[in-house]
Scaffold this active site. Structure first.
Site, mmCIF file in Angstrom:
data_model
loop_
_atom_site.group_PDB
_atom_site.id
_atom_site.type_symbol
_atom_site.label_atom_id
_atom_site.label_comp_id
_atom_site.label_asym_id
_atom_site.label_seq_id
_atom_site.Cartn_x
_atom_site.Cartn_y
_atom_site.Cartn_z
ATOM 1 N N GLY A 278 0.782 -1.228 0.000
ATOM 2 C CA GLY A 278 0.000 0.000 0.000
ATOM 3 C C GLY A 278 0.816 1.282 0.000
ATOM 4 O O GLY A 278 0.251 2.364 0.140
ATOM 5 N N GLU A 320 4.639 -6.153 1.384
ATOM 6 C CA GLU A 320 4.119 -6.567 0.073
ATOM 7 C C GLU A 320 3.881 -5.389 -0.857
ATOM 8 O O GLU A 320 2.745 -5.112 -1.239
ATOM 9 C CB GLU A 320 2.804 -7.317 0.283
ATOM 10 C CG GLU A 320 2.898 -8.476 1.248
ATOM 11 C CD GLU A 320 1.539 -9.127 1.516
ATOM 12 O OE1 GLU A 320 0.574 -8.398 1.825
ATOM 13 O OE2 GLU A 320 1.448 -10.329 1.381
ATOM 14 N N PRO A 321 4.936 -4.685 -1.251
ATOM 15 C CA PRO A 321 4.732 -3.554 -2.154
ATOM 16 C C PRO A 321 4.415 -4.040 -3.573
ATOM 17 O O PRO A 321 5.057 -4.964 -4.066
ATOM 18 C CB PRO A 321 6.079 -2.834 -2.129
ATOM 19 C CG PRO A 321 7.075 -3.926 -1.836
ATOM 20 C CD PRO A 321 6.364 -4.895 -0.945
ATOM 21 N N ARG A 323 2.437 -1.516 -6.195
ATOM 22 C CA ARG A 323 2.495 -0.217 -6.859
ATOM 23 C C ARG A 323 3.855 0.471 -6.700
ATOM 24 O O ARG A 323 4.398 1.037 -7.649
ATOM 25 C CB ARG A 323 1.409 0.684 -6.253
ATOM 26 C CG ARG A 323 1.266 2.041 -6.882
ATOM 27 C CD ARG A 323 0.396 2.950 -5.974
ATOM 28 N NE ARG A 323 -0.688 2.218 -5.383
ATOM 29 C CZ ARG A 323 -1.936 2.159 -5.868
ATOM 30 N NH1 ARG A 323 -2.233 2.830 -6.953
ATOM 31 N NH2 ARG A 323 -2.871 1.453 -5.267
ATOM 32 N N ARG A 360 -8.249 3.454 -13.752
ATOM 33 C CA ARG A 360 -8.094 4.034 -12.409
ATOM 34 C C ARG A 360 -8.727 5.421 -12.280
ATOM 35 O O ARG A 360 -9.237 5.781 -11.234
ATOM 36 C CB ARG A 360 -6.621 4.068 -11.995
ATOM 37 C CG ARG A 360 -6.046 2.664 -11.780
ATOM 38 C CD ARG A 360 -4.697 2.695 -11.076
ATOM 39 N NE ARG A 360 -4.797 3.228 -9.739
ATOM 40 C CZ ARG A 360 -4.486 4.454 -9.394
ATOM 41 N NH1 ARG A 360 -4.000 5.305 -10.279
ATOM 42 N NH2 ARG A 360 -4.641 4.861 -8.155
ATOM 43 N N TYR A 364 -11.340 5.246 -9.477
ATOM 44 C CA TYR A 364 -10.896 5.815 -8.190
ATOM 45 C C TYR A 364 -10.774 7.329 -8.228
ATOM 46 O O TYR A 364 -10.259 7.921 -7.287
ATOM 47 C CB TYR A 364 -9.518 5.262 -7.804
ATOM 48 C CG TYR A 364 -9.388 3.770 -7.779
ATOM 49 C CD1 TYR A 364 -10.189 3.005 -6.939
ATOM 50 C CD2 TYR A 364 -8.444 3.134 -8.573
ATOM 51 C CE1 TYR A 364 -10.050 1.625 -6.912
ATOM 52 C CE2 TYR A 364 -8.296 1.752 -8.543
ATOM 53 C CZ TYR A 364 -9.109 1.000 -7.711
ATOM 54 O OH TYR A 364 -8.969 -0.349 -7.680
ATOM 55 N N CYS A 391 -17.193 4.434 -25.813
ATOM 56 C CA CYS A 391 -18.533 5.009 -25.835
ATOM 57 C C CYS A 391 -19.039 5.170 -24.417
ATOM 58 O O CYS A 391 -19.906 4.415 -23.955
ATOM 59 C CB CYS A 391 -19.462 4.121 -26.648
ATOM 60 S SG CYS A 391 -18.919 4.067 -28.340
ATOM 61 N N GLU A 392 -18.466 6.143 -23.733
ATOM 62 C CA GLU A 392 -18.758 6.305 -22.313
ATOM 63 C C GLU A 392 -18.184 7.662 -21.920
ATOM 64 O O GLU A 392 -16.988 7.904 -22.135
ATOM 65 C CB GLU A 392 -18.075 5.132 -21.565
ATOM 66 C CG GLU A 392 -17.702 5.371 -20.129
ATOM 67 C CD GLU A 392 -18.908 5.321 -19.230
ATOM 68 O OE1 GLU A 392 -19.705 4.387 -19.330
ATOM 69 O OE2 GLU A 392 -19.051 6.262 -18.421
HETATM 70 C C1 LIG Z 1 -3.126 -5.012 -3.034
HETATM 71 C C2 LIG Z 1 -2.343 -5.641 -1.979
HETATM 72 C C3 LIG Z 1 -0.988 -5.355 -1.851
HETATM 73 C C4 LIG Z 1 -0.264 -4.373 -2.738
HETATM 74 O O1 LIG Z 1 -0.760 -3.090 -2.643
HETATM 75 P P1 LIG Z 1 0.049 -1.898 -3.343
HETATM 76 O O2 LIG Z 1 -0.811 -0.714 -3.103
HETATM 77 O O3 LIG Z 1 0.167 -2.232 -4.792
HETATM 78 O O4 LIG Z 1 1.373 -1.821 -2.682
HETATM 79 C C5 LIG Z 1 -0.275 -6.009 -0.870
HETATM 80 N N1 LIG Z 1 -0.863 -6.905 -0.055
HETATM 81 C C6 LIG Z 1 -2.165 -7.212 -0.154
HETATM 82 C C7 LIG Z 1 -2.734 -8.208 0.756
HETATM 83 C C8 LIG Z 1 -2.955 -6.592 -1.114
HETATM 84 O O5 LIG Z 1 -4.246 -6.890 -1.191
#
Ligand SMILES: *Cc1c(COP(=O)(O)O)cnc(C)c1O
Length: 463
Positions: A278, A320-321, A323, A360, A364, A391-392
């Site tokens: 995240g 867990e990166p 993005r 996105r 979002y 078409c939107e």
């Molecule tokens: C989506 C997600 C991520 C990665 O999120 P990023 O915003 O891409 O870093 C990591 N762990 C879990 C469990 C997720 O659902």
């Protein structure tokens, strides 16, 4: 510690009354290194180059639209995360951000692990030769078939997301004569978005088992009794596009609190915690993301401090990166089709892709930047909206952008920071063909995901 009472919902205020886009940037030809892949610059003719290739040459060879990915940048970012966390922690790249076999090999070579959350992502990882022990399997509704394949393959961990899944995975593992390593994903009641977080968010979401009301503790109780499972830790993921570390601070405090309760109740110190992903990136010049080493230092300090206070051994941390690794490494290259000035409003610039290659903005209300990349221009800035060919009317790629007033059909423009959640969320809406991903580096370019063809579409349509 709550910073904000309102979630970051869509904003509909017009650009002219809104913050940082109310004035055009000083130099429309400048390329802010914050939002562009690292090897990007302009050559003496003003043409954008990346990995030693010009975008005009890339467009000629591969067509537009196309995602252009800077391989050296991807590897550098992956390595920076790996180095920042060192050998006492694990970095799992979140495959959902963008996954292909080339990416899996790069990750493998750079020493990262991999998160998958479907049979398709698992198949991609395995077919590229990723060591299954370095794969984590996620998801709130894994099918029994997916679980079986994951256990059979020998994935390093399955992240359990419900009481039913705890039993399901244990049962399948036992059937296969295995003991599956697993973490339990909990929701700690922290919700983090870009610039604020909510420490008292209620756990009204589909992921995880709530810490509140003792549900997470009950899940641990059950998991510990099942022979098919080896519970190795607790998992928490609090949001996306986060810049403020204080959300992680609250989350870590609560996760460690649970570890302490588990120790007190069961005499077991779980060896690992996963703090999820995240971490934010710069989509526009106003975003200021943190470097991996700052994030690693902050997270390690938080967990260490919390564990010392709870008199617990410091568990192995994983992050867990997704993005933050792939997002900044790619841009989408488009050709301008039509330019439609709407008097006293703005100019609509239509490109040859749109919401099918970048959902996105529509989904979002995401902000992006854009630049003219096939040449430079000294023309006055004009306020534009970059839209697609679908078409939107919500088919917007960049909601508010300044581009040179002499922009014309045939010009190439590029939207930076589209490496994450663009190709992976791409669709065939209007039977538009999904663009290729072209990896560039050292003057070479190669397609790592090819462009879809009309034949591909017709092959699925069996008549
Ligand atoms: C989506 C997600 C991520 C990665 O999120 P990023 O915003 O891409 O870093 C990591 N762990 C879990 C469990 C997720 O659902």
């Amino acid at each position: 510690m709550s910073r904000s009472a309102h979630p970051a919902g869509p904003r509909h205020a017009d650009v002219l009354t809104e913050g940082h886009y109310s004035a055009p940037p000083a130099d429309l030809n400048a390329l802010d290194p914050k939002v562009w892949a690292r090897t990007v610059s302009r050559d003496e003719d003003g043409v954008l180059t990346v990995g030693g290739r010009t975008v005009t040459g890339l467009a000629e060879e591969f067509g537009t639209p196309a995602y252009i990915l800077d391989e050296a940048d991807f590897r550098a970012r992956a390595r920076a995360w790996r180095t920042a966390f060192g050998t006492d922690a694990d970095v799992f790249y979140a495959g959902k951000a963008f996954l292909s076999r080339a990416v899996v090999r790069w990750l493998d070579e750079e020493g990262l692990n991999l998160d998958v959350c479907s049979g398709g992502e698992l198949a991609t990882a395995l077919s590229a030769g990723m060591d299954p022990a370095r794969i984590a399997f996620h998801g709130n509704n894994k099918s029994t078939d997916e679980i079986r394949r994951a256990v059979e393959a020998g994935v390093g961990r399955i992240v359990l997301d419900s009481f039913q899944e705890i039993v399901r995975v244990a049962h399948i593992a036992q059937e296969l004569g295995k003991r599956q390593k697993a973490q339990i994903r909990i929701t700690v009641g922290v919700e983090a978005h870009t610039h604020e977080f909510i420490a008292t968010a209620h756990e009204d979401q589909k992921f995880g088992i709530p810490l509140a009301g003792g549900q997470a503790a009950e899940a641990v109780r059950r998991a510990l009794t099942l022979d098919g499972l080896e519970l190795i830790g607790i998992h928490s993921h609090i949001g996306s596009q986060i810049f403020d570390m204080s959300g992680f601070e609250v989350a870590a405090h609560r996760v460690v609190g649970l570890l302490k309760d588990i120790r007190d109740e069961h005499g077991v110190e779980l060896p690992e915690i996963d703090l999820g992903g995240g971490l934010g990136i710069a989509y526009t010049s106003s975003d200021d993301p943190r470097e991996p080493h700052e994030i690693a230092k902050a997270l390690t300090e938080i967990v260490t401090r919390e564990c010392e206070a709870a008199r617990l051994r410091v568990p192995r941390i994983s992050v867990e990166p997704g993005r933050a690794i792939v997002g900044p490494t790619a841009f989408t290259l488009y050709e301008v089709g039509t330019v439609k000035p709407l008097e006293s409003l703005r100019t609509y610039v239509s490109v040859d892709g749109g919401m099918s290659d970048n959902i996105r903005t529509a989904l979002y209300d995401a902000e992006y930047s854009v630049a003219l990349v096939s040449r430079t221009s000294d023309a006055e800035p004009m306020l534009t909206r970059v839209v697609g060919k679908h078409c939107e009317s919500g088919d917007i790629v960049v909601k508010d952008a300044f581009l040179p007033a002499d922009l014309a059909p045939g010009d190439l423009i590029a939207v930076p920071a589209t490496g994450a959640y663009c190709r992976s969320m791409a669709s065939n809406y209007n039977h538009v063909l999904r663009p290729p991903v072209v990896a560039v580096g050292d003057g070479e370019a190669r397609v790592i995901v090819r462009r879809e063809t009309e034949e591909d579409l017709l092959r699925l349509d069996v008549g």
